[in-house]
Write a protein that holds these residues in place. Structure first.
Motif, PDB file in Angstrom:
ATOM      1  N   UNK A  87      32.154  32.682  21.459  1.00 31.22           N
ATOM      2  CA  UNK A  87      32.807  33.850  22.026  1.00 31.22           C
ATOM      3  C   UNK A  87      33.333  34.277  22.837  1.00 31.22           C
ATOM      4  N   UNK A  88      33.552  33.267  23.616  1.00 30.57           N
ATOM      5  CA  UNK A  88      33.580  33.115  25.531  1.00 30.57           C
ATOM      6  C   UNK A  88      33.368  31.512  24.964  1.00 30.57           C
ATOM      7  N   UNK A  89      34.928  31.536  26.249  1.00 30.32           N
ATOM      8  CA  UNK A  89      35.734  30.019  26.292  1.00 30.32           C
ATOM      9  C   UNK A  89      34.573  29.856  27.365  1.00 30.32           C
ATOM     10  N   UNK A  90      34.476  28.484  27.961  1.00 29.09           N
ATOM     11  CA  UNK A  90      34.630  27.870  29.028  1.00 29.09           C
ATOM     12  C   UNK A  90      32.484  27.808  29.517  1.00 29.09           C
ATOM     13  N   UNK A  91      31.782  27.767  30.511  1.00 24.49           N
ATOM     14  CA  UNK A  91      30.855  27.871  30.536  1.00 24.49           C
ATOM     15  C   UNK A  91      29.505  28.726  31.320  1.00 24.49           C
ATOM     16  N   UNK A  92      28.715  28.865  31.513  1.00 25.89           N
ATOM     17  CA  UNK A  92      27.917  29.767  32.484  1.00 25.89           C
ATOM     18  C   UNK A  92      27.792  30.379  31.890  1.00 25.89           C
ATOM     19  N   UNK A  93      27.525  30.733  30.473  1.00 24.69           N
ATOM     20  CA  UNK A  93      26.539  31.974  29.690  1.00 24.69           C
ATOM     21  C   UNK A  93      25.994  31.867  30.107  1.00 24.69           C
ATOM     22  N   UNK A  94      25.029  32.784  31.227  1.00 21.47           N
ATOM     23  CA  UNK A  94      23.378  32.788  31.585  1.00 21.47           C
ATOM     24  C   UNK A  94      22.954  34.744  31.395  1.00 21.47           C
ATOM     25  N   UNK A  95      23.819  35.611  31.046  1.00 22.24           N
ATOM     26  CA  UNK A  95      23.812  36.766  31.226  1.00 22.24           C
ATOM     27  C   UNK A  95      23.117  37.108  29.383  1.00 22.24           C
ATOM     28  N   UNK A  96      21.877  37.476  29.988  1.00 27.63           N
ATOM     29  CA  UNK A  96      20.944  38.819  28.368  1.00 27.63           C
ATOM     30  C   UNK A  96      22.837  39.475  27.510  1.00 27.63           C
ATOM     31  N   UNK A 141      25.683  49.813  17.740  1.00 27.89           N
ATOM     32  CA  UNK A 141      26.124  48.376  16.767  1.00 27.89           C
ATOM     33  C   UNK A 141      27.552  47.933  17.184  1.00 27.89           C
ATOM     34  N   UNK A 142      27.574  46.532  18.639  1.00 26.72           N
ATOM     35  CA  UNK A 142      28.350  46.126  19.455  1.00 26.72           C
ATOM     36  C   UNK A 142      27.502  45.034  20.407  1.00 26.72           C
ATOM     37  N   UNK A 143      27.528  43.978  19.867  1.00 24.70           N
ATOM     38  CA  UNK A 143      26.892  43.062  21.127  1.00 24.70           C
ATOM     39  C   UNK A 143      28.129  43.275  22.075  1.00 24.70           C
ATOM     40  N   UNK A 144      27.580  43.014  23.370  1.00 25.48           N
ATOM     41  CA  UNK A 144      28.273  43.096  24.336  1.00 25.48           C
ATOM     42  C   UNK A 144      27.421  41.269  25.182  1.00 25.48           C
ATOM     43  N   UNK A 145      28.541  40.128  25.083  1.00 24.22           N
ATOM     44  CA  UNK A 145      28.447  38.697  26.239  1.00 24.22           C
ATOM     45  C   UNK A 145      29.777  38.911  27.124  1.00 24.22           C
ATOM     46  N   UNK A 146      28.423  38.412  28.711  1.00 23.17           N
ATOM     47  CA  UNK A 146      29.608  37.738  29.770  1.00 23.17           C
ATOM     48  C   UNK A 146      29.384  36.662  30.020  1.00 23.17           C
ATOM     49  N   UNK A 147      30.190  36.130  30.686  1.00 26.86           N
ATOM     50  CA  UNK A 147      29.927  34.753  31.284  1.00 26.86           C
ATOM     51  C   UNK A 147      29.546  34.952  32.746  1.00 26.86           C
ATOM     52  N   UNK A 148      29.598  33.709  33.385  1.00 27.87           N
ATOM     53  CA  UNK A 148      28.926  33.683  34.773  1.00 27.87           C
ATOM     54  C   UNK A 148      30.244  33.710  35.218  1.00 27.87           C
ATOM     55  N   UNK A 149      31.596  33.721  34.945  1.00 27.85           N
ATOM     56  CA  UNK A 149      32.624  33.855  35.601  1.00 27.85           C
ATOM     57  C   UNK A 149      33.641  35.284  35.551  1.00 27.85           C
ATOM     58  N   UNK A 150      32.749  35.992  34.843  1.00 24.28           N
ATOM     59  CA  UNK A 150      33.137  37.452  34.653  1.00 24.28           C
ATOM     60  C   UNK A 150      33.786  37.608  32.942  1.00 24.28           C
ATOM     61  N   UNK A 151      34.205  36.811  32.580  1.00 21.01           N
ATOM     62  CA  UNK A 151      34.820  37.241  31.276  1.00 21.01           C
ATOM     63  C   UNK A 151      33.626  37.573  30.300  1.00 21.01           C
ATOM     64  N   UNK A 152      34.132  39.486  29.550  1.00 22.55           N
ATOM     65  CA  UNK A 152      33.119  39.958  28.335  1.00 22.55           C
ATOM     66  C   UNK A 152      34.102  40.323  27.398  1.00 22.55           C
ATOM     67  N   UNK A 153      33.299  40.630  26.242  1.00 16.15           N
ATOM     68  CA  UNK A 153      33.912  40.404  24.747  1.00 16.15           C
ATOM     69  C   UNK A 153      32.619  41.392  23.919  1.00 16.15           C
ATOM     70  N   UNK A 154      33.448  41.853  22.946  1.00 17.62           N
ATOM     71  CA  UNK A 154      32.219  43.003  22.720  1.00 17.62           C
ATOM     72  C   UNK A 154      32.451  42.627  20.861  1.00 17.62           C
TER      73      UNK A 154
END
Length: 149
Positions: A115-124, A130-143
């Motif tokens: 769901x996120x290109x890259x690395x450093x995805x350490x944020x809960x 009904x949506x899952x939000x994910x963010x990378x350490x670099x600030x990329x946010x997906x829903x």
């Protein structure tokens, strides 16, 4: 720390380990301590008496009562997780969203997607509405919409 009744779980990385402490009239007493869990980037979650979390770069389940490891799963890097409805919602260190059972018996992955290109995805990850939000350490946010239709 994770608190359950008069007990609390603490963990840290860099080869230190974890412990469950109990509040008493004398202060805090050690119930158990070991090196089964080294939380570095995110804390564990407690589901029905079992702790799930990243021991450095290995996802593990340990018994809250005894500290005994129940299972471990490699291949997710140093990620983060939350729990909901008997499931673990995991973001791997490389940006894979994983849904797995929160079961002490074995690791059972139900779904996995990049769901996120890259690395450093350490944020809960966050589950809301009904949506899952994910963010990378670099600030990329997906829903990701996970509502049942």
């Amino acid at each position: 720390p994770i608190v359950q009744g008069d007990r609390l779980f603490v963990s840290t990385g860099y080869e230190t380990g974890c412990a469950v402490l109990q509040l008493s009239n004398r202060g805090l007493d050690v119930v158990w301590e070991n090196r089964e869990m080294h939380n570095k980037m995110s804390t564990c979650v407690l589901v029905e008496g079992h702790l799930y979390g990243f021991d450095e770069s290995t996802l593990k389940c340990i018994d809250f009562r005894t500290g005994e490891e129940r299972w471990s799963q490699r291949g997710l890097g140093m990620g983060a997780l939350m729990a909901a409805d008997g499931k673990l919602i995991v973001i791997s260190g490389e940006g894979d969203l994983v849904i797995a059972d929160a079961s002490p018996h074995a690791y059972h992955q139900r779904a996995r997607a990049k769901v996120i290109d890259g690395h450093d995805c350490w944020i809960v990850p966050v589950l809301a509405g009904g949506k899952i939000y994910c963010r990378s350490g670099g600030g990329q946010l997906v829903c990701i919409d996970v509502q049942r239709q």
